[in-house]
Scaffold this motif. Structure first.
Motif, PDB file in Angstrom:
ATOM      1  N   LEU A  28     -39.914   1.851 -13.983  1.00 52.36           N
ATOM      2  CA  LEU A  28     -40.805   3.239 -13.789  1.00 52.36           C
ATOM      3  C   LEU A  28     -42.295   2.996 -13.122  1.00 52.36           C
ATOM      4  O   LEU A  28     -42.485   3.685 -12.265  1.00 52.36           O
ATOM      5  CB  LEU A  28     -40.745   4.144 -14.831  1.00 52.36           C
ATOM      6  CG  LEU A  28     -41.442   5.332 -14.961  1.00 52.36           C
ATOM      7  CD1 LEU A  28     -40.666   6.392 -14.088  1.00 52.36           C
ATOM      8  CD2 LEU A  28     -41.535   5.971 -16.350  1.00 52.36           C
ATOM      9  N   LEU A  29     -42.743   2.027 -13.706  1.00 51.77           N
ATOM     10  CA  LEU A  29     -44.146   1.676 -13.250  1.00 51.77           C
ATOM     11  C   LEU A  29     -43.974   1.190 -11.632  1.00 51.77           C
ATOM     12  O   LEU A  29     -44.859   1.587 -10.806  1.00 51.77           O
ATOM     13  CB  LEU A  29     -44.809   0.643 -14.095  1.00 51.77           C
ATOM     14  CG  LEU A  29     -46.152   0.312 -13.665  1.00 51.77           C
ATOM     15  CD1 LEU A  29     -47.066   1.447 -13.526  1.00 51.77           C
ATOM     16  CD2 LEU A  29     -46.655  -0.934 -14.666  1.00 51.77           C
ATOM     17  N   LEU A  50     -37.821   8.262  -6.558  1.00 49.55           N
ATOM     18  CA  LEU A  50     -37.976   9.333  -7.400  1.00 49.55           C
ATOM     19  C   LEU A  50     -36.609   9.432  -8.085  1.00 49.55           C
ATOM     20  O   LEU A  50     -36.835  10.051  -9.295  1.00 49.55           O
ATOM     21  CB  LEU A  50     -37.831  10.639  -6.321  1.00 49.55           C
ATOM     22  CG  LEU A  50     -39.354  10.953  -5.686  1.00 49.55           C
ATOM     23  CD1 LEU A  50     -39.196  12.023  -4.567  1.00 49.55           C
ATOM     24  CD2 LEU A  50     -40.562  10.955  -6.547  1.00 49.55           C
ATOM     25  N   ALA A  51     -35.614   9.260  -7.656  1.00 53.38           N
ATOM     26  CA  ALA A  51     -34.332   9.261  -8.396  1.00 53.38           C
ATOM     27  C   ALA A  51     -34.514   8.277  -9.579  1.00 53.38           C
ATOM     28  O   ALA A  51     -34.117   8.386 -10.755  1.00 53.38           O
ATOM     29  CB  ALA A  51     -33.055   9.146  -7.870  1.00 53.38           C
ATOM     30  N   SER A  52     -34.924   7.014  -9.213  1.00 51.34           N
ATOM     31  CA  SER A  52     -35.152   6.043 -10.394  1.00 51.34           C
ATOM     32  C   SER A  52     -36.080   6.572 -11.518  1.00 51.34           C
ATOM     33  O   SER A  52     -35.996   6.338 -12.673  1.00 51.34           O
ATOM     34  CB  SER A  52     -35.586   4.933  -9.907  1.00 51.34           C
ATOM     35  OG  SER A  52     -36.084   3.672 -10.704  1.00 51.34           O
ATOM     36  N   ALA A  53     -37.248   7.215 -10.830  1.00 55.39           N
ATOM     37  CA  ALA A  53     -38.041   7.694 -11.907  1.00 55.39           C
ATOM     38  C   ALA A  53     -37.566   8.702 -13.087  1.00 55.39           C
ATOM     39  O   ALA A  53     -37.819   8.891 -14.047  1.00 55.39           O
ATOM     40  CB  ALA A  53     -39.531   8.050 -11.237  1.00 55.39           C
ATOM     41  N   LEU A  57     -37.028   8.382 -17.089  1.00 57.12           N
ATOM     42  CA  LEU A  57     -37.620   9.153 -18.019  1.00 57.12           C
ATOM     43  C   LEU A  57     -36.410   9.763 -18.663  1.00 57.12           C
ATOM     44  O   LEU A  57     -36.608   9.977 -20.164  1.00 57.12           O
ATOM     45  CB  LEU A  57     -38.107  10.732 -17.451  1.00 57.12           C
ATOM     46  CG  LEU A  57     -39.347  10.599 -16.666  1.00 57.12           C
ATOM     47  CD1 LEU A  57     -39.709  11.802 -15.888  1.00 57.12           C
ATOM     48  CD2 LEU A  57     -40.267  10.043 -17.450  1.00 57.12           C
ATOM     49  N   ALA A  58     -35.181   9.933 -18.238  1.00 50.95           N
ATOM     50  CA  ALA A  58     -34.069  10.292 -19.249  1.00 50.95           C
ATOM     51  C   ALA A  58     -33.821   9.031 -20.109  1.00 50.95           C
ATOM     52  O   ALA A  58     -33.387   9.142 -21.323  1.00 50.95           O
ATOM     53  CB  ALA A  58     -32.465  10.390 -18.337  1.00 50.95           C
ATOM     54  N   THR A 129     -30.774   2.332 -18.107  1.00 51.61           N
ATOM     55  CA  THR A 129     -31.376   1.412 -17.473  1.00 51.61           C
ATOM     56  C   THR A 129     -30.741   0.514 -16.336  1.00 51.61           C
ATOM     57  O   THR A 129     -31.289   0.144 -15.231  1.00 51.61           O
ATOM     58  CB  THR A 129     -31.840   0.267 -18.454  1.00 51.61           C
ATOM     59  OG1 THR A 129     -32.340   1.035 -19.580  1.00 51.61           O
ATOM     60  CG2 THR A 129     -32.645  -0.827 -18.137  1.00 51.61           C
ATOM     61  N   GLY A 130     -29.438   0.269 -16.323  1.00 52.27           N
ATOM     62  CA  GLY A 130     -28.795  -0.272 -15.089  1.00 52.27           C
ATOM     63  C   GLY A 130     -28.626   0.298 -13.781  1.00 52.27           C
ATOM     64  O   GLY A 130     -28.759  -0.018 -12.778  1.00 52.27           O
ATOM     65  N   VAL A 131     -28.728   1.738 -14.054  1.00 56.52           N
ATOM     66  CA  VAL A 131     -28.588   2.849 -12.939  1.00 56.52           C
ATOM     67  C   VAL A 131     -30.191   2.647 -12.309  1.00 56.52           C
ATOM     68  O   VAL A 131     -30.374   2.509 -11.137  1.00 56.52           O
ATOM     69  CB  VAL A 131     -28.319   4.150 -13.245  1.00 56.52           C
ATOM     70  CG1 VAL A 131     -28.700   5.304 -12.290  1.00 56.52           C
ATOM     71  CG2 VAL A 131     -26.761   4.197 -13.540  1.00 56.52           C
ATOM     72  N   GLN A 132     -31.105   2.565 -13.032  1.00 57.75           N
ATOM     73  CA  GLN A 132     -32.363   2.493 -12.580  1.00 57.75           C
ATOM     74  C   GLN A 132     -32.743   1.122 -11.633  1.00 57.75           C
ATOM     75  O   GLN A 132     -33.433   1.217 -11.006  1.00 57.75           O
ATOM     76  CB  GLN A 132     -33.398   2.618 -13.836  1.00 57.75           C
ATOM     77  CG  GLN A 132     -34.833   2.767 -13.533  1.00 57.75           C
ATOM     78  CD  GLN A 132     -35.863   2.958 -14.629  1.00 57.75           C
ATOM     79  OE1 GLN A 132     -35.517   2.575 -15.821  1.00 57.75           O
ATOM     80  NE2 GLN A 132     -37.056   3.595 -14.465  1.00 57.75           N
ATOM     81  N   VAL A 133     -32.171   0.092 -12.510  1.00 55.79           N
ATOM     82  CA  VAL A 133     -32.261  -1.195 -11.649  1.00 55.79           C
ATOM     83  C   VAL A 133     -31.718  -1.109 -10.160  1.00 55.79           C
ATOM     84  O   VAL A 133     -32.353  -1.729  -9.427  1.00 55.79           O
ATOM     85  CB  VAL A 133     -31.877  -2.386 -12.593  1.00 55.79           C
ATOM     86  CG1 VAL A 133     -31.698  -3.563 -11.662  1.00 55.79           C
ATOM     87  CG2 VAL A 133     -32.289  -2.672 -13.827  1.00 55.79           C
TER      88      VAL A 133
END
Length: 145
Positions: A28-29, A50-53, A57-58, A129-133
């Motif tokens: 996120l950072l 933005l989607a990653s952010a 948050l979720a 977390t995987g989706v965020q990566v």
């Protein structure tokens, strides 16, 4: 009332949510730093960040819930409660804090349902977390304009 699983084992499993929570916070950072400092960021790359952010948050919400469940299990272990008394204690704490809508005198859920819910939250945390990566990596690798 369903049989009570080992509270210590449940708590240890839920504590495994710390690793994805830390990773997600770092991602996120990174996403926010890239959004703020990269002037030539492609529109699709910015959208991915933005989607990653949003996914971060979720994930933070899920990490909070997993941490809360682990803390509640630790409290039950500290108080030496098992079975139906432990279920009533959790329901009472959640009701008193405003996190449970059902009345405190309602029949408590069985431990099999509680445990399934706890595991589901942990799995969602790992999935988010995987989706965020993936989103951050795609944003970084996306061709710049």
């Amino acid at each position: 009332m369903s049989p009570v699983p080992d509270l210590a084992a449940m708590q240890l499993l839920l504590r495994q949510g710390r690793w994805p929570a830390c990773l997600s916070l770092g991602l996120l950072l990174v996403a926010l730093l890239l959004l703020g400092t990269e002037p030539g960021l492609a529109m699709i790359g910015a959208g991915l960040l933005l989607a990653s952010a949003a996914v971060g948050l979720a994930q933070a919400y899920h990490a909070w819930r997993v941490g809360l469940d682990a803390s509640l299990l630790q409290l039950l272990r500290d108080e030496g409660l098992q079975g139906e008394a432990a279920a009533h204690r959790i329901d009472q704490l959640l009701h008193d804090s405003g996190l449970r809508r059902r009345p405190s005198d309602a029949e408590p859920r069985g431990w099999d349902l509680r445990w399934a819910g706890m595991r589901r939250l942990l799995l969602r945390q790992y999935l988010l977390t995987g989706v965020q990566v993936v989103l951050v990596v795609l944003a970084v690798l996306w061709p710049q304009t």
